[in-house]
Design an enzyme around this catalytic site. Structure first.
Site, PDB file in Angstrom:
ATOM      1  N   GLY A 260     -15.181   4.091   4.163  1.00  0.00           N
ATOM      2  CA  GLY A 260     -14.045   4.872   3.671  1.00  0.00           C
ATOM      3  C   GLY A 260     -13.396   4.314   2.434  1.00  0.00           C
ATOM      4  O   GLY A 260     -12.227   4.610   2.157  1.00  0.00           O
ATOM      5  N   GLN A 261     -14.143   3.523   1.659  1.00  0.00           N
ATOM      6  CA  GLN A 261     -13.552   2.997   0.420  1.00  0.00           C
ATOM      7  C   GLN A 261     -13.202   4.166  -0.499  1.00  0.00           C
ATOM      8  O   GLN A 261     -14.066   4.981  -0.835  1.00  0.00           O
ATOM      9  CB  GLN A 261     -14.526   2.050  -0.296  1.00  0.00           C
ATOM     10  CG  GLN A 261     -13.934   1.444  -1.567  1.00  0.00           C
ATOM     11  CD  GLN A 261     -14.890   0.470  -2.272  1.00  0.00           C
ATOM     12  OE1 GLN A 261     -16.053   0.344  -1.897  1.00  0.00           O
ATOM     13  NE2 GLN A 261     -14.374  -0.213  -3.291  1.00  0.00           N
ATOM     14  N   SER A 262     -11.930   4.258  -0.868  1.00  0.00           N
ATOM     15  CA  SER A 262     -11.490   5.385  -1.698  1.00  0.00           C
ATOM     16  C   SER A 262     -11.157   4.962  -3.123  1.00  0.00           C
ATOM     17  O   SER A 262     -11.125   5.808  -4.020  1.00  0.00           O
ATOM     18  CB  SER A 262     -10.268   6.063  -1.070  1.00  0.00           C
ATOM     19  OG  SER A 262      -9.186   5.166  -0.975  1.00  0.00           O
TER      20      SER A 262
ATOM     21  N   HIS B 251     -10.635  -4.585  -3.251  1.00  0.00           N
ATOM     22  CA  HIS B 251      -9.300  -4.977  -2.799  1.00  0.00           C
ATOM     23  C   HIS B 251      -9.357  -5.389  -1.345  1.00  0.00           C
ATOM     24  O   HIS B 251     -10.228  -4.950  -0.601  1.00  0.00           O
ATOM     25  CB  HIS B 251      -8.293  -3.836  -2.991  1.00  0.00           C
ATOM     26  CG  HIS B 251      -8.743  -2.530  -2.408  1.00  0.00           C
ATOM     27  ND1 HIS B 251      -9.666  -1.716  -3.032  1.00  0.00           N
ATOM     28  CD2 HIS B 251      -8.413  -1.895  -1.253  1.00  0.00           C
ATOM     29  CE1 HIS B 251      -9.878  -0.642  -2.301  1.00  0.00           C
ATOM     30  NE2 HIS B 251      -9.138  -0.720  -1.197  1.00  0.00           N
TER      31      HIS B 251
ATOM     32  N   ASN C 214     -12.818  -2.504   2.701  1.00  0.00           N
ATOM     33  CA  ASN C 214     -13.635  -1.313   2.897  1.00  0.00           C
ATOM     34  C   ASN C 214     -14.670  -1.269   1.785  1.00  0.00           C
ATOM     35  O   ASN C 214     -14.323  -1.162   0.606  1.00  0.00           O
ATOM     36  CB  ASN C 214     -12.760  -0.051   2.876  1.00  0.00           C
ATOM     37  CG  ASN C 214     -11.868   0.043   4.101  1.00  0.00           C
ATOM     38  OD1 ASN C 214     -12.279  -0.318   5.197  1.00  0.00           O
ATOM     39  ND2 ASN C 214     -10.647   0.520   3.916  1.00  0.00           N
TER      40      ASN C 214
ATOM     41  N   ASP D   9       0.856  -1.193   0.000  1.00  0.00           N
ATOM     42  CA  ASP D   9       0.000   0.000   0.000  1.00  0.00           C
ATOM     43  C   ASP D   9       0.890   1.239   0.000  1.00  0.00           C
ATOM     44  O   ASP D   9       1.896   1.313   0.702  1.00  0.00           O
ATOM     45  CB  ASP D   9      -0.905  -0.008   1.237  1.00  0.00           C
ATOM     46  CG  ASP D   9      -2.025   1.024   1.129  1.00  0.00           C
ATOM     47  OD1 ASP D   9      -3.197   0.612   1.052  1.00  0.00           O
ATOM     48  OD2 ASP D   9      -1.726   2.237   1.140  1.00  0.00           O
TER      49      ASP D   9
ATOM     50  N   HIS E 122      -7.182  -5.340   2.117  1.00  0.00           N
ATOM     51  CA  HIS E 122      -6.011  -4.870   2.857  1.00  0.00           C
ATOM     52  C   HIS E 122      -5.482  -6.026   3.706  1.00  0.00           C
ATOM     53  O   HIS E 122      -6.259  -6.722   4.366  1.00  0.00           O
ATOM     54  CB  HIS E 122      -6.383  -3.721   3.805  1.00  0.00           C
ATOM     55  CG  HIS E 122      -6.834  -2.475   3.118  1.00  0.00           C
ATOM     56  ND1 HIS E 122      -5.988  -1.407   2.912  1.00  0.00           N
ATOM     57  CD2 HIS E 122      -8.035  -2.112   2.604  1.00  0.00           C
ATOM     58  CE1 HIS E 122      -6.663  -0.435   2.296  1.00  0.00           C
ATOM     59  NE2 HIS E 122      -7.902  -0.837   2.106  1.00  0.00           N
TER      60      HIS E 122
HETATM   61  P1  DGP Z   1      -9.600   1.947   0.495  1.00  0.00           P
HETATM   62  O1  DGP Z   1      -9.860   3.048   1.474  1.00  0.00           O
HETATM   63  O2  DGP Z   1      -9.975   0.611   1.082  1.00  0.00           O
HETATM   64  O3  DGP Z   1     -10.237   2.190  -0.850  1.00  0.00           O
HETATM   65  O4  DGP Z   1      -8.026   1.936   0.311  1.00  0.00           O
HETATM   66  C1  DGP Z   1      -7.340   2.213  -0.869  1.00  0.00           C
HETATM   67  C2  DGP Z   1      -5.880   2.061  -0.573  1.00  0.00           C
HETATM   68  O5  DGP Z   1      -5.179   2.111  -1.803  1.00  0.00           O
HETATM   69  C3  DGP Z   1      -5.271   3.149   0.318  1.00  0.00           C
HETATM   70  O6  DGP Z   1      -4.792   2.545   1.514  1.00  0.00           O
HETATM   71  C4  DGP Z   1      -4.140   3.731  -0.486  1.00  0.00           C
HETATM   72  C5  DGP Z   1      -3.942   2.713  -1.581  1.00  0.00           C
HETATM   73  N1  DGP Z   1      -3.548   3.272  -2.846  1.00  0.00           N
HETATM   74  C6  DGP Z   1      -4.199   4.241  -3.539  1.00  0.00           C
HETATM   75  N2  DGP Z   1      -3.557   4.510  -4.702  1.00  0.00           N
HETATM   76  C7  DGP Z   1      -2.469   3.675  -4.727  1.00  0.00           C
HETATM   77  C8  DGP Z   1      -1.430   3.476  -5.677  1.00  0.00           C
HETATM   78  O7  DGP Z   1      -1.348   4.104  -6.743  1.00  0.00           O
HETATM   79  N3  DGP Z   1      -0.486   2.535  -5.363  1.00  0.00           N
HETATM   80  C9  DGP Z   1      -0.556   1.807  -4.208  1.00  0.00           C
HETATM   81  N4  DGP Z   1       0.419   0.913  -4.005  1.00  0.00           N
HETATM   82  N5  DGP Z   1      -1.531   1.970  -3.300  1.00  0.00           N
HETATM   83  C10 DGP Z   1      -2.483   2.898  -3.556  1.00  0.00           C
END
Ligand code: DGP
Length: 113
Positions: A92-94, A99, A86, A30, A101
């Site tokens: 807080g899913q962004s 995916h 998430n 991450d 974690h």
């Molecule tokens: P969520 O809140 O569950 O949607 O988490 C998305 C996660 O994705 C967050 O912890 C940061 C990670 N993330 C976002 N963009 C990138 C990226 O370009 N590369 C990597 N390795 N992680 C990313």
């Protein structure tokens, strides 16, 4: 999904160094870790949310859990780990590419704040 950042990583458009790859998914670090070890398991197929998976699609989640449990040594998960999905705004899913974690490397509390 042209505008999906995780599809771009999976497709090689954005460079990443997967710590694990198979035909169904990849595992990467991450970019914003919240634990000493923080990986993301990304299905190669694009599902924005769990709701987009049908029953057959969802079989990949079982394979994902089994794969993570088989990678404890390789990923440094021997002392335990936490898996988080998430789902939606309240969680807080962004990134709208389903995916998992994988969090490890420290003792964790369990709260909602
Ligand atoms: P969520 O809140 O569950 O949607 O988490 C998305 C996660 O994705 C967050 O912890 C940061 C990670 N993330 C976002 N963009 C990138 C990226 O370009 N590369 C990597 N390795 N992680 C990313």
């Amino acid at each position: 999904m042209n505008d999906c950042i995780f599809c771009k990583i999976i497709g090689g458009e954005i460079p990443a160094k997967p710590v694990y790859e198979c035909e169904d998914f990849i595992i990467i670090n991450d970019v914003n870790p919240i634990a000493p070890k923080h990986y993301l398991l990304l299905p190669r197929n694009h599902y924005a949310t769990l709701a987009e998976m049908n029953g057959t699609d969802a079989e990949i989640l079982g394979r994902a859990l089994k794969t993570v449990s088989g990678l404890q040594k390789e990923l440094g998960l021997e002392n335990g780990y936490r898996l988080v999905i998430n789902q939606g705004a309240d969680a807080g899913q962004s990134v709208l590419h389903l995916h998992i974690h994988i969090l490890a490397g420290t003792e964790m509390s369990f709260t909602v704040d």
